[in-house]
Enzyme design. Structure first.
Site, PDB file in Angstrom:
ATOM      1  N   ASP A  30       0.853  -1.190   0.000  1.00 29.12           N
ATOM      2  CA  ASP A  30       0.000   0.000   0.000  1.00 29.12           C
ATOM      3  C   ASP A  30       0.890   1.242   0.000  1.00 29.12           C
ATOM      4  O   ASP A  30       1.892   1.307   0.711  1.00 29.12           O
ATOM      5  CB  ASP A  30      -0.910  -0.008   1.234  1.00 29.12           C
ATOM      6  CG  ASP A  30      -2.072   0.965   1.089  1.00 29.12           C
ATOM      7  OD1 ASP A  30      -3.225   0.512   0.993  1.00 29.12           O
ATOM      8  OD2 ASP A  30      -1.814   2.199   1.068  1.00 29.12           O
ATOM      9  N   ASN A  86     -12.743  -3.257   2.880  1.00 27.92           N
ATOM     10  CA  ASN A  86     -13.682  -2.147   2.960  1.00 27.92           C
ATOM     11  C   ASN A  86     -14.657  -2.266   1.791  1.00 27.92           C
ATOM     12  O   ASN A  86     -14.237  -2.499   0.658  1.00 27.92           O
ATOM     13  CB  ASN A  86     -12.935  -0.814   2.884  1.00 27.92           C
ATOM     14  CG  ASN A  86     -12.005  -0.615   4.072  1.00 27.92           C
ATOM     15  OD1 ASN A  86     -12.315  -1.020   5.189  1.00 27.92           O
ATOM     16  ND2 ASN A  86     -10.846  -0.007   3.829  1.00 27.92           N
ATOM     17  N   GLY A  92     -15.760   2.595   3.734  1.00 27.62           N
ATOM     18  CA  GLY A  92     -14.482   3.282   3.513  1.00 27.62           C
ATOM     19  C   GLY A  92     -13.768   2.866   2.243  1.00 27.62           C
ATOM     20  O   GLY A  92     -12.578   3.144   2.074  1.00 27.62           O
ATOM     21  N   GLN A  93     -14.476   2.208   1.325  1.00 25.99           N
ATOM     22  CA  GLN A  93     -13.835   1.784   0.079  1.00 25.99           C
ATOM     23  C   GLN A  93     -13.604   2.992  -0.825  1.00 25.99           C
ATOM     24  O   GLN A  93     -14.532   3.763  -1.087  1.00 25.99           O
ATOM     25  CB  GLN A  93     -14.718   0.752  -0.640  1.00 25.99           C
ATOM     26  CG  GLN A  93     -14.076   0.211  -1.912  1.00 25.99           C
ATOM     27  CD  GLN A  93     -14.911  -0.891  -2.564  1.00 25.99           C
ATOM     28  OE1 GLN A  93     -16.012  -1.210  -2.119  1.00 25.99           O
ATOM     29  NE2 GLN A  93     -14.375  -1.452  -3.635  1.00 25.99           N
ATOM     30  N   HIS A  99     -10.300  -5.530  -3.039  1.00 28.46           N
ATOM     31  CA  HIS A  99      -8.945  -5.658  -2.497  1.00 28.46           C
ATOM     32  C   HIS A  99      -9.005  -6.035  -1.028  1.00 28.46           C
ATOM     33  O   HIS A  99      -9.898  -5.612  -0.291  1.00 28.46           O
ATOM     34  CB  HIS A  99      -8.124  -4.390  -2.695  1.00 28.46           C
ATOM     35  CG  HIS A  99      -8.810  -3.122  -2.265  1.00 28.46           C
ATOM     36  ND1 HIS A  99      -9.810  -2.530  -3.001  1.00 28.46           N
ATOM     37  CD2 HIS A  99      -8.630  -2.337  -1.172  1.00 28.46           C
ATOM     38  CE1 HIS A  99     -10.215  -1.436  -2.390  1.00 28.46           C
ATOM     39  NE2 HIS A  99      -9.522  -1.294  -1.267  1.00 28.46           N
ATOM     40  N   HIS A 101      -6.847  -5.839   2.419  1.00 30.22           N
ATOM     41  CA  HIS A 101      -5.705  -5.236   3.114  1.00 30.22           C
ATOM     42  C   HIS A 101      -5.117  -6.296   4.054  1.00 30.22           C
ATOM     43  O   HIS A 101      -5.838  -6.826   4.916  1.00 30.22           O
ATOM     44  CB  HIS A 101      -6.154  -4.054   3.980  1.00 30.22           C
ATOM     45  CG  HIS A 101      -6.741  -2.893   3.235  1.00 30.22           C
ATOM     46  ND1 HIS A 101      -6.037  -1.721   2.990  1.00 30.22           N
ATOM     47  CD2 HIS A 101      -7.975  -2.700   2.703  1.00 30.22           C
ATOM     48  CE1 HIS A 101      -6.815  -0.866   2.340  1.00 30.22           C
ATOM     49  NE2 HIS A 101      -7.987  -1.429   2.152  1.00 30.22           N
TER      50      HIS A 101
HETATM   51  P1  AMP Z   1      -9.753   1.305   0.341  1.00 28.16           P
HETATM   52  O1  AMP Z   1      -9.831   2.618   1.058  1.00 28.16           O
HETATM   53  O2  AMP Z   1     -10.123   0.119   1.167  1.00 28.16           O
HETATM   54  O3  AMP Z   1     -10.466   1.353  -0.984  1.00 28.16           O
HETATM   55  O4  AMP Z   1      -8.195   1.064   0.044  1.00 28.16           O
HETATM   56  C1  AMP Z   1      -7.531   1.634  -1.031  1.00 28.16           C
HETATM   57  C2  AMP Z   1      -6.090   1.610  -0.681  1.00 28.16           C
HETATM   58  O5  AMP Z   1      -5.337   1.835  -1.844  1.00 28.16           O
HETATM   59  C3  AMP Z   1      -5.659   2.686   0.329  1.00 28.16           C
HETATM   60  O6  AMP Z   1      -5.121   2.040   1.491  1.00 28.16           O
HETATM   61  C4  AMP Z   1      -4.605   3.483  -0.428  1.00 28.16           C
HETATM   62  O7  AMP Z   1      -3.545   3.906   0.400  1.00 28.16           O
HETATM   63  C5  AMP Z   1      -4.151   2.485  -1.483  1.00 28.16           C
HETATM   64  N1  AMP Z   1      -3.569   3.066  -2.670  1.00 28.16           N
HETATM   65  C6  AMP Z   1      -4.020   4.139  -3.364  1.00 28.16           C
HETATM   66  N2  AMP Z   1      -3.232   4.352  -4.442  1.00 28.16           N
HETATM   67  C7  AMP Z   1      -2.272   3.398  -4.427  1.00 28.16           C
HETATM   68  C8  AMP Z   1      -1.151   3.082  -5.256  1.00 28.16           C
HETATM   69  N3  AMP Z   1      -0.862   3.806  -6.364  1.00 28.16           N
HETATM   70  N4  AMP Z   1      -0.368   2.038  -4.916  1.00 28.16           N
HETATM   71  C9  AMP Z   1      -0.642   1.309  -3.820  1.00 28.16           C
HETATM   72  N5  AMP Z   1      -1.687   1.539  -2.998  1.00 28.16           N
HETATM   73  C10 AMP Z   1      -2.487   2.578  -3.286  1.00 28.16           C
END
Ligand code: AMP
Length: 113
Positions: A30, A86, A92-93, A99, A101
């Protein structure tokens, strides 16, 4: 429909710190880690969210969980870890590509915010 950020990572249009890949999934660190280890595990199949899983995604989903278990082992999270999905705006998505985490490397508090 425009590509999601994660589809662009799958297609190598934007860089990522990839820690695992196979025919069906990709795992990368991340960009804004919330723990010493924070990896995102995603299917290559463009599933928008947990809510959008189809009944015939069960095998893929089982595979993702086994990849997560293996990664937790490889990333030395022997003391424990947390897996978070999420889903939707209240969940919080922020990226509309399913995905998981994988978080570890410190004691994680509960309940989440
Ligand atoms: P969510 O909020 O559950 O949709 O998670 C999305 C995640 O993607 C967040 O934890 C961000 O920090 C992560 N994220 C956003 N852009 C990137 C990127 N370019 N590379 C890796 N992770 C990312």
């Amino acid at each position: 429909m425009s590509k999601t950020l994660f589809q662009k990572i799958i297609d190598r249009e934007i860089p990522a710190d990839i820690v695992y890949e196979d025919d069906d999934c990709l795992a990368f660190r991340d960009v804004a880690p919330q723990a010493p280890t924070h990896v995102l595990v995603i299917p290559k199949k463009p599933i928008a969210s947990l809510d959008e899983l189809a009944d015939n995604d069960a095998t893929l989903l089982g595979h993702l969980w086994l990849v997560i278990r293996n990664l937790a082992n490889e990333l030395q999270l022997a003391d424990g870890y947390r897996v978070v999905v999420n889903c939707g705006s209240d969940g919080g998505q922020t990226v509309d590509h399913l995905h998981f985490h994988l978080l570890g490397g410190r004691v994680l508090s509960w309940p989440p915010g």
